[in-house]
Enzyme design. Sequence first.
Site, PDB file in Angstrom:
ATOM      1  N   GLY A 152       0.816  -1.215   0.000  1.00 38.68           N
ATOM      2  CA  GLY A 152       0.000   0.000   0.000  1.00 38.68           C
ATOM      3  C   GLY A 152       0.845   1.259   0.000  1.00 38.68           C
ATOM      4  N   GLY A 158       5.926   4.604  -8.595  1.00 39.32           N
ATOM      5  CA  GLY A 158       6.692   3.370  -8.837  1.00 39.32           C
ATOM      6  C   GLY A 158       5.730   2.185  -8.956  1.00 39.32           C
ATOM      7  CG  HIS A 159       3.459   0.827  -5.552  1.00 40.27           C
ATOM      8  ND1 HIS A 159       3.562   1.787  -4.575  1.00 40.27           N
ATOM      9  CD2 HIS A 159       4.025  -0.288  -5.046  1.00 40.27           C
ATOM     10  CE1 HIS A 159       4.137   1.277  -3.507  1.00 40.27           C
ATOM     11  NE2 HIS A 159       4.446   0.023  -3.760  1.00 40.27           N
ATOM     12  CD  GLN A 188       7.838  -7.222   3.823  1.00 39.66           C
ATOM     13  OE1 GLN A 188       7.047  -8.004   3.307  1.00 39.66           O
ATOM     14  NE2 GLN A 188       8.471  -6.299   3.104  1.00 39.66           N
ATOM     15  CG  ASP A 191      12.414  -2.793  -2.783  1.00 37.60           C
ATOM     16  OD1 ASP A 191      12.900  -2.422  -1.720  1.00 37.60           O
ATOM     17  OD2 ASP A 191      11.409  -2.249  -3.291  1.00 37.60           O
ATOM     18  CB  SER A 246      10.615   4.662  -1.208  1.00 38.86           C
ATOM     19  OG  SER A 246      10.342   4.061   0.025  1.00 38.86           O
TER      20      SER A 246
HETATM   21  O1  PAF Z   1       8.136  -4.645  -1.925  1.00 40.98           O
HETATM   22  C1  PAF Z   1       7.154  -4.737  -1.160  1.00 40.98           C
HETATM   23  O2  PAF Z   1       6.271  -3.859  -1.089  1.00 40.98           O
HETATM   24  C2  PAF Z   1       7.024  -5.961  -0.250  1.00 40.98           C
HETATM   25  O3  PAF Z   1       8.264  -6.398   0.168  1.00 40.98           O
HETATM   26  C3  PAF Z   1       6.220  -7.101  -0.908  1.00 40.98           C
HETATM   27  C4  PAF Z   1       6.925  -7.653  -2.121  1.00 40.98           C
HETATM   28  C5  PAF Z   1       4.831  -6.618  -1.287  1.00 40.98           C
HETATM   29  C6  PAF Z   1       6.061  -8.252   0.097  1.00 40.98           C
HETATM   30  O4  PAF Z   1       5.406  -7.836   1.241  1.00 40.98           O
END
Ligand code: PAF
Length: 250
Positions: A28, A33-34, A58, A147, A182
């Site tokens: 979210g 970028g997304h 994570q 990433d 980011s």
């Molecule tokens: O890059 C991200 O936003 C996260 O690491 C991902 C790949 C959605 C996994 O939670």
Amino acid sequence: MKIFENINEWKKFRKEHPSSMGFVPTMGALHDGHLSLIKHARRENEKVIVSIFVNPTQFNDPCDLDNYPVDLDRDIASLKELEVDYLFLPTKKSIYPEDYNCKVIENNLGRILCGKTRTGHFDGVLTVVMKLFNIVGPSRAYFGEKDYQQLSLIKKMAANFFMDVEVIGCPIIREADGLAMSSRNVLLDKKHRCLAPWFYKILKNTESIDLKKRKLEEIGFKVDYLEKHDSRLYGAVFLNEVRLIDNVKL
Ligand code: PAF
């Protein structure tokens, strides 16, 4: 855009709709970028699904998880504008019914760079991505090269577990001043947002790693690491407790 929160409902729907499916997993707080990953997915697949799930496993630092930006209404509006077909919004309980006793671990690339300074980070990433792949059933999945270590590990996992998904890396999208986009950038206050572009400027110049580190520290960055690996220079820094990462091809 159809929103799915229930895993079994999605899986049933997916079985009944065997179209090629481009998948963009996210946590979210969507940015350009997304959106560029979604546009890639749109071009190469009949349907596009995005997931939003802030994956707790994570985050090695609970404060980092608590401070992670969340803006679901804005995210949904952006996804609708891009005509995304499906949004998957699972709950933590449904993703981790077993309480995270079952994990995917990579012991080589996953233990250096970000994997060294953020203990367990990539175990959490690989575990959630494998779960999401198994649930979503994508034909292709899209990840940003910001990433890069994460992208390499996910490619490796998909290959090593013979997963039926093509993992596709997409170029880093930068702000006009060079800062890699980011979700964490919104956490920077005005002063630190002005300093942030120096990270990329210094990362990509031709000076030695030691000199780059010194310059970043003089400006006010706390350097987590700057390291060459496989003809790429990777860096992670903190600016007023906000962690930024970037990388350049050498
Ligand atoms: O890059 C991200 O936003 C996260 O690491 C991902 C790949 C959605 C996994 O939670």
